[in-house]
Design a protein around this motif. Sequence first.
Motif, PDB file in Angstrom:
ATOM      1  N   THR A 107      31.435  -1.683 -28.598  1.00 32.96           N
ATOM      2  CA  THR A 107      30.345  -2.642 -28.448  1.00 32.96           C
ATOM      3  C   THR A 107      30.276  -3.559 -29.674  1.00 32.96           C
ATOM      4  OG1 THR A 107      28.794  -1.107 -29.456  1.00 32.96           O
ATOM      5  CG2 THR A 107      29.017  -1.013 -27.053  1.00 32.96           C
ATOM      6  N   PRO A 108      29.636  -4.735 -29.530  1.00 37.37           N
ATOM      7  CA  PRO A 108      29.461  -5.620 -30.691  1.00 37.37           C
ATOM      8  C   PRO A 108      28.637  -4.958 -31.800  1.00 37.37           C
ATOM      9  CG  PRO A 108      29.062  -6.840 -28.667  1.00 37.37           C
ATOM     10  CD  PRO A 108      29.224  -5.414 -28.289  1.00 37.37           C
ATOM     11  N   ALA A 109      27.673  -4.111 -31.445  1.00 37.32           N
ATOM     12  CA  ALA A 109      26.875  -3.431 -32.462  1.00 37.32           C
ATOM     13  C   ALA A 109      27.755  -2.481 -33.270  1.00 37.32           C
ATOM     14  CB  ALA A 109      25.735  -2.662 -31.811  1.00 37.32           C
ATOM     15  N   ALA A 110      28.712  -1.809 -32.631  1.00 34.77           N
ATOM     16  CA  ALA A 110      29.614  -0.910 -33.343  1.00 34.77           C
ATOM     17  C   ALA A 110      30.510  -1.693 -34.291  1.00 34.77           C
ATOM     18  CB  ALA A 110      30.466  -0.114 -32.356  1.00 34.77           C
ATOM     19  N   GLN A 111      30.985  -2.848 -33.828  1.00 38.33           N
ATOM     20  CA  GLN A 111      31.834  -3.678 -34.684  1.00 38.33           C
ATOM     21  C   GLN A 111      31.059  -4.157 -35.907  1.00 38.33           C
ATOM     22  OE1 GLN A 111      33.605  -6.976 -32.640  1.00 38.33           O
ATOM     23  NE2 GLN A 111      34.660  -7.728 -34.457  1.00 38.33           N
ATOM     24  N   ALA A 112      29.812  -4.596 -35.690  1.00 36.74           N
ATOM     25  CA  ALA A 112      28.994  -5.049 -36.816  1.00 36.74           C
ATOM     26  C   ALA A 112      28.708  -3.892 -37.772  1.00 36.74           C
ATOM     27  CB  ALA A 112      27.690  -5.657 -36.307  1.00 36.74           C
ATOM     28  N   PHE A 113      28.446  -2.721 -37.250  1.00 37.22           N
ATOM     29  CA  PHE A 113      28.147  -1.549 -38.086  1.00 37.22           C
ATOM     30  C   PHE A 113      29.363  -1.159 -38.930  1.00 37.22           C
ATOM     31  CE2 PHE A 113      27.613   3.030 -38.824  1.00 37.22           C
ATOM     32  CZ  PHE A 113      26.319   3.075 -39.306  1.00 37.22           C
ATOM     33  N   ARG A 114      30.554  -1.221 -38.330  1.00 35.98           N
ATOM     34  CA  ARG A 114      31.761  -0.849 -39.069  1.00 35.98           C
ATOM     35  C   ARG A 114      32.089  -1.841 -40.172  1.00 35.98           C
ATOM     36  NH1 ARG A 114      33.654   0.742 -33.910  1.00 35.98           N
ATOM     37  NH2 ARG A 114      34.595  -1.306 -33.625  1.00 35.98           N
ATOM     38  N   GLU A 115      31.643  -3.085 -40.048  1.00 36.84           N
ATOM     39  CA  GLU A 115      31.930  -4.085 -41.082  1.00 36.84           C
ATOM     40  C   GLU A 115      30.976  -3.990 -42.263  1.00 36.84           C
ATOM     41  OE1 GLU A 115      32.171  -7.882 -39.176  1.00 36.84           O
ATOM     42  OE2 GLU A 115      33.935  -7.309 -38.012  1.00 36.84           O
ATOM     43  N   LEU A 116      29.931  -3.162 -42.138  1.00 32.54           N
ATOM     44  CA  LEU A 116      29.014  -2.952 -43.262  1.00 32.54           C
ATOM     45  C   LEU A 116      29.664  -1.999 -44.264  1.00 32.54           C
ATOM     46  CD1 LEU A 116      25.647  -2.416 -41.344  1.00 32.54           C
ATOM     47  CD2 LEU A 116      26.398  -4.501 -42.503  1.00 32.54           C
ATOM     48  N   SER A 117      29.184  -2.033 -45.503  1.00 33.27           N
ATOM     49  CA  SER A 117      29.688  -1.100 -46.510  1.00 33.27           C
ATOM     50  C   SER A 117      29.180   0.308 -46.193  1.00 33.27           C
ATOM     51  CB  SER A 117      29.220  -1.533 -47.900  1.00 33.27           C
ATOM     52  OG  SER A 117      27.825  -1.329 -48.015  1.00 33.27           O
TER      53      SER A 117
END
Length: 178
Positions: A107-117
């Motif tokens: 999901t887009p939320a998972a992608q955004a979460f993985r790009e966080l530190s």
Amino acid sequence: MTIDLRKTAIAALAALSLVPAAAAPAHALGKKDKAFIAGAATAAVAGVVMQNMRANGQWPFGQQQPRYAAPPAQPQYYVQPRATYATTAPRQVTYQPRYVAPSVHSTPAAQAFRELSPQMRREVQISLARYGYYSGSIDGAWGPGTSAAVDAYARDSGRIGQLGSVAGAYGVMDSLGG
């Protein structure tokens, strides 16, 4: 039928010599001892009679002793019936698309979460736990628990539409402290 008394007597004496208790007086023998001696003597006499019958051609079963031999069993094989395709119409095969739910990791939320530190990921999970949406371990990993918590938070805060894109998911994460 001539019974060879000499052979019969020798067989009887041989049978009696096998029993060590035969030398004892008759009243010293028990019931089982007497029965054993009688059985051994009977077997010896019967063996001599049978040999004489075979030798004189009086044996009712021919020259050999009767032996039972079962007829050989015929092997049983299962033969699967074959379909004749020349006489039947070809079968129509239809494929129906199957709905497969997207993985929580795509999901887009998972992608955004993985790009966080890693620190920011843990802060998002701490904020979700503080608000009562997350009860898993604070490990900074995206999984079904974190995904459900982010979805519930976005739905309750009126931001569920933002989770459809990566940019909108970043906005939801920022509001959580990430």
